[in-house]
Design a protein around this motif. Structure first.
Motif, short mmCIF file in Angstrom:
data_model
loop_
_atom_site.label_atom_id
_atom_site.label_comp_id
_atom_site.label_asym_id
_atom_site.label_seq_id
_atom_site.Cartn_x
_atom_site.Cartn_y
_atom_site.Cartn_z
N GLU A 90 0.84 -1.20 0.00
CA GLU A 90 0.00 0.00 0.00
C GLU A 90 0.88 1.25 0.00
N ALA A 91 1.95 1.23 0.78
CA ALA A 91 2.85 2.38 0.81
C ALA A 91 3.43 2.64 -0.58
N ILE A 92 3.83 1.56 -1.26
CA ILE A 92 4.39 1.69 -2.62
C ILE A 92 3.35 2.32 -3.55
N GLU A 93 2.11 1.80 -3.44
CA GLU A 93 1.03 2.30 -4.30
C GLU A 93 0.83 3.80 -4.09
N TRP A 94 0.87 4.25 -2.85
CA TRP A 94 0.71 5.68 -2.58
C TRP A 94 1.89 6.47 -3.15
N VAL A 95 3.09 5.96 -2.92
CA VAL A 95 4.27 6.72 -3.37
C VAL A 95 4.30 6.83 -4.90
N LYS A 96 3.86 5.76 -5.59
CA LYS A 96 3.85 5.82 -7.05
C LYS A 96 2.95 6.93 -7.58
N ARG A 97 1.97 7.31 -6.79
CA ARG A 97 1.04 8.36 -7.21
C ARG A 97 1.57 9.77 -6.98
N ALA A 98 2.71 9.87 -6.31
CA ALA A 98 3.26 11.20 -6.01
C ALA A 98 3.83 11.83 -7.27
N PRO A 99 3.84 13.16 -7.34
CA PRO A 99 4.49 13.81 -8.48
C PRO A 99 6.01 13.62 -8.42
N ASN A 100 6.63 13.63 -9.57
CA ASN A 100 8.09 13.53 -9.64
C ASN A 100 8.70 14.83 -9.08
N CYS A 101 9.57 14.69 -8.08
CA CYS A 101 10.16 15.88 -7.43
C CYS A 101 11.13 16.61 -8.35
N ASN A 102 11.51 15.95 -9.43
CA ASN A 102 12.45 16.56 -10.36
C ASN A 102 11.79 16.49 -11.73
N PRO A 103 10.78 17.38 -11.97
CA PRO A 103 9.94 17.23 -13.16
C PRO A 103 10.76 17.09 -14.43
N GLY A 104 10.43 16.07 -15.21
CA GLY A 104 11.13 15.83 -16.46
C GLY A 104 12.45 15.10 -16.28
N GLY A 105 12.97 15.06 -15.06
CA GLY A 105 14.25 14.40 -14.81
C GLY A 105 14.09 13.20 -13.91
N ASP A 106 15.19 12.81 -13.25
CA ASP A 106 15.17 11.64 -12.38
C ASP A 106 15.08 12.08 -10.92
N SER A 107 14.38 11.28 -10.15
CA SER A 107 14.42 11.48 -8.70
C SER A 107 14.09 10.15 -8.06
N MET B 1 -3.72 -1.58 -3.71
CA MET B 1 -4.56 -0.78 -4.60
C MET B 1 -6.03 -0.86 -4.15
N TRP B 2 -6.47 -2.11 -3.84
CA TRP B 2 -7.85 -2.30 -3.41
C TRP B 2 -8.14 -1.48 -2.17
N ARG B 3 -7.19 -1.51 -1.22
CA ARG B 3 -7.44 -0.81 0.04
C ARG B 3 -7.56 0.69 -0.19
N ILE B 4 -6.84 1.20 -1.16
CA ILE B 4 -6.89 2.63 -1.42
C ILE B 4 -8.19 3.02 -2.12
N GLU B 5 -8.61 2.17 -3.07
CA GLU B 5 -9.72 2.58 -3.94
C GLU B 5 -11.09 2.07 -3.51
N SER B 6 -11.12 0.94 -2.76
CA SER B 6 -12.39 0.23 -2.61
C SER B 6 -13.50 1.10 -2.04
N ALA B 7 -13.22 1.83 -0.97
CA ALA B 7 -14.29 2.58 -0.32
C ALA B 7 -14.91 3.60 -1.28
N ARG B 8 -14.04 4.29 -2.03
CA ARG B 8 -14.56 5.32 -2.94
C ARG B 8 -15.35 4.70 -4.08
N VAL B 9 -14.85 3.54 -4.59
CA VAL B 9 -15.56 2.87 -5.68
C VAL B 9 -16.92 2.40 -5.19
N ILE B 10 -16.93 1.74 -4.01
CA ILE B 10 -18.20 1.23 -3.47
C ILE B 10 -19.16 2.39 -3.21
N ALA B 11 -18.63 3.49 -2.69
CA ALA B 11 -19.49 4.64 -2.39
C ALA B 11 -20.15 5.16 -3.66
N GLY B 12 -19.37 5.31 -4.72
CA GLY B 12 -19.92 5.81 -5.98
C GLY B 12 -20.98 4.87 -6.55
#
Lengths: 146, 406
Positions: A90-107, B1-12
């Motif tokens: 879950e932590a990985i999934e959240w971090v993957k959604r973060a913006p790149n701190c070095n836009p256009g480059g590597d970070s 992924m499920w844990r992040i999205e499930s509540a919002r998907v179910i709510a919608g």
């Protein structure tokens, strides 16, 4: 469980007196708000460039202070946050959604689990857990359902 | 992924189908589709929107099929009306007011037509993203019992046509209280777990905190929500210090305060601050949080602000009168003003039927009598307390104190 999300420095973040690009700040703000709304963000902070910091080197009983800046930006950190989530995945999934701190480059962002009490505690065996389930099932009103 | 999205998907989806059970089934189906397709097609940019769109398409297929099957039924007209309402939604933008749906999902999961246990199970399942086996394990309850509880809860909501809405006006306070009760129940279930327990049980504290924090963002103008979050953050800050390595509970004043989690204490104090700034009268959760904060802010037990604790207990007893709160208030009075002032308060509780078997009443009374030098009376009360407690270790301690009275 808790994870520390460590944002590695970039040549940009190490520049003296540098402030992050306003567009990136805005994106970061939105991202952090998402984390907050999901109840997973415990804390976060950004760090000044290493030129404003120092290192203390330990050698036996002696201590030597080395003033910043330090080279090798990749080895330095620029900020961190603390997340409380269910798993490393879950932590990985959240971090993957973060913006790149070095836009256009590597970070790079590193995710590390924080030690907590449960890490030191012995874990019950399967029989012990089953015993608890059975004991609880015998208690009155536990299974009462409308 | 499920844990992040499930509540919002179910709510919608619940907004679309008006049926929590169906919404969850559809969301699960969409997840299965995702697990099949994503390895080939790659993870879409917005996984939550993908899941919602997929599930919505399935919902519409289902409505169409049902509409055909039920052509002869009088329901047809209504189904078609539903269909007409729902089809355009598929094409509407996906950034619907998700927060509103999530809040509706919180309220429906914690609806008072359901028993407290069912509310807790349903909330963990729909909003916490926990599986039935995880919930069963956390509550030390057989899995079929939890599964049945969830099925029945969904059926009850459907049968009673419980609306998918955020209650308004005077109803809001009562419904919110029901939500807070469920979250606190989940928290306490985790908090009562001891060292060495299955990791899933103590994790309930984190699940409850997460639910509370989400709710606080959804209802920023409700001081009791921030109050509950603050109470849970501060209580959770003591997790490391409250149980000895051999599993024995350590009382507040014997805890090593250096082991308290400052990050959580700071978060708790910040939540209290948010609640106070709203400027509405404070309720029981906020008061309890402020009581907890009095201890959290004292670096040593001696630094505890007892007069403030007395005044908070007095206010709490006015809002939610209870003999246990009175007893706690008496203890605070004894710390603030001495045993002489507290003894009459404790004695006044002697005929309280709900405390007749509560060992802490004679135990507190004995302690006050002891401090006042009334050893003989103290001994009798210590012995009485010892005969009432279920905890062997505590009984030994109380009998030892009785013996020390001479």
């Amino acid at each position: 469980m808790r994870f520390m999300v460590i944002v590695k420095a970039t040549p940009e973040s190490e520049k003296q007196g540098s402030l992050p690009d306003p567009e990136l700040m805005l994106e970061m703000g939105k991202y952090n708000e998402e984390l907050s709304k999901a109840g997973v963000l415990l804390a976060l902070d950004g760090l000044h460039p290493s030129s404003k910091g120092a290192r203390v080197k330990f050698s036996g009983k002696s201590r030597t202070v080395v003033d910043g800046p330090f080279t090798e930006a990749k080895e330095l950190i620029a900020g961190f946050s603390m997340l409380q989530v269910k798993s490393l995945e879950e932590a990985i999934e959240w971090v993957k959604r973060a913006p790149n701190c070095n836009p256009g480059g590597d970070s790079e962002v590193e995710i590390r689990q924080v030690f907590e009490m449960v890490d030191f505690a012995p874990v019950l065996t399967e029989e012990q857990i089953q015993h608890k389930v059975e004991r609880r099932a015998k208690l009155p009103n536990q299974t009462a359902d409308k | 992924m499920w844990r992040i999205e499930s509540a919002r998907v179910i709510a919608g989806l619940t907004r679309l189908t008006r049926d929590v059970g169906l919404a969850e089934d559809l969301a699960q189906e969409a997840l299965v589709a995702a697990l099949e397709q994503w390895p080939q097609s790659g993870v879409p940019e917005n996984p939550g929107a993908w899941l919602t769109a997929t599930a919505k398409r399935r919902a519409i297929d289902l409505f169409r099929r049902n509409a055909v099957a039920q052509r002869k039924h009088e329901d047809l007209a209504r189904d078609l009306a539903t269909l007409e309402r729902t089809v355009p939604e598929l094409y509407s933008t996906l950034d619907d007011p998700i927060g509103d749906d999530l809040l509706r999902l919180v309220f429906i999961s914690c609806h008072p037509v359901l028993s407290t246990e069912s509310r807790a199970a349903l909330t963990l399942r729909l909003l916490g993203g926990l599986t039935t086996p995880e919930i069963a394990r956390a509550f030390l309850t057989p899995e079929p019992t939890i599964a049945q509880r969830i099925v029945r809860a969904k059926r009850t909501l459907a049968e009673k046509h419980i609306p998918f809405e955020v209650p308004g006006g005077p109803e809001l306070a009562a419904r919110l209280a029901s939500v807070l009760e469920v979250i606190y129940l989940i928290f306490n279930e985790g908090y009562s777990a001891t060292t060495g327990e299955d990791l899933i049980r103590p994790a309930l504290c984190e699940d409850a905190l997460r639910l509370g924090r989400i709710l606080a963002e959804l209802t920023p103008r409700e001081p009791e929500v921030h109050g509950l979050v603050a109470l849970m953050e501060i209580q959770a800050s003591r997790t490391r210090a409250r149980i000895s390595p051999d599993g024995e509970p350590i009382l507040l004043f014997a805890q090593n305060r250096a082991h308290w989690d400052n990050l959580l204490i700071r978060r708790g104090l910040a939540a209290i601050d948010r609640a106070r700034k709203i400027g509405k009268p404070r309720g029981p959760y906020l008061l309890q949080a402020q009581l907890a904060a009095c201890h959290a802010c004292a670096r040593t037990p001696e630094e505890t602000d007892w007069p403030r604790i007395v005044s908070l207990y007095t206010e709490l007893a006015t809002i939610t009168p209870s003999p246990v709160i009175e007893l706690n208030r008496a203890v605070a009075v004894s710390m603030a003003q001495g045993p002489q002032a507290a003894l009459p308060l404790v004695e006044a509780l002697a005929n309280e039927p709900s405390l007749a078997h509560y060992h802490l009443l004679p135990s507190v009374q004995a302690d006050l009598l002891y401090k006042l030098g009334r050893q003989q009376e103290a001994r009798i009360q210590f012995e009485r307390a010892a005969s009432l407690t279920q905890n062997t270790r505590e009984r030994t301690l109380l009998l030892a104190r009785a013996a020390s009275c001479g």
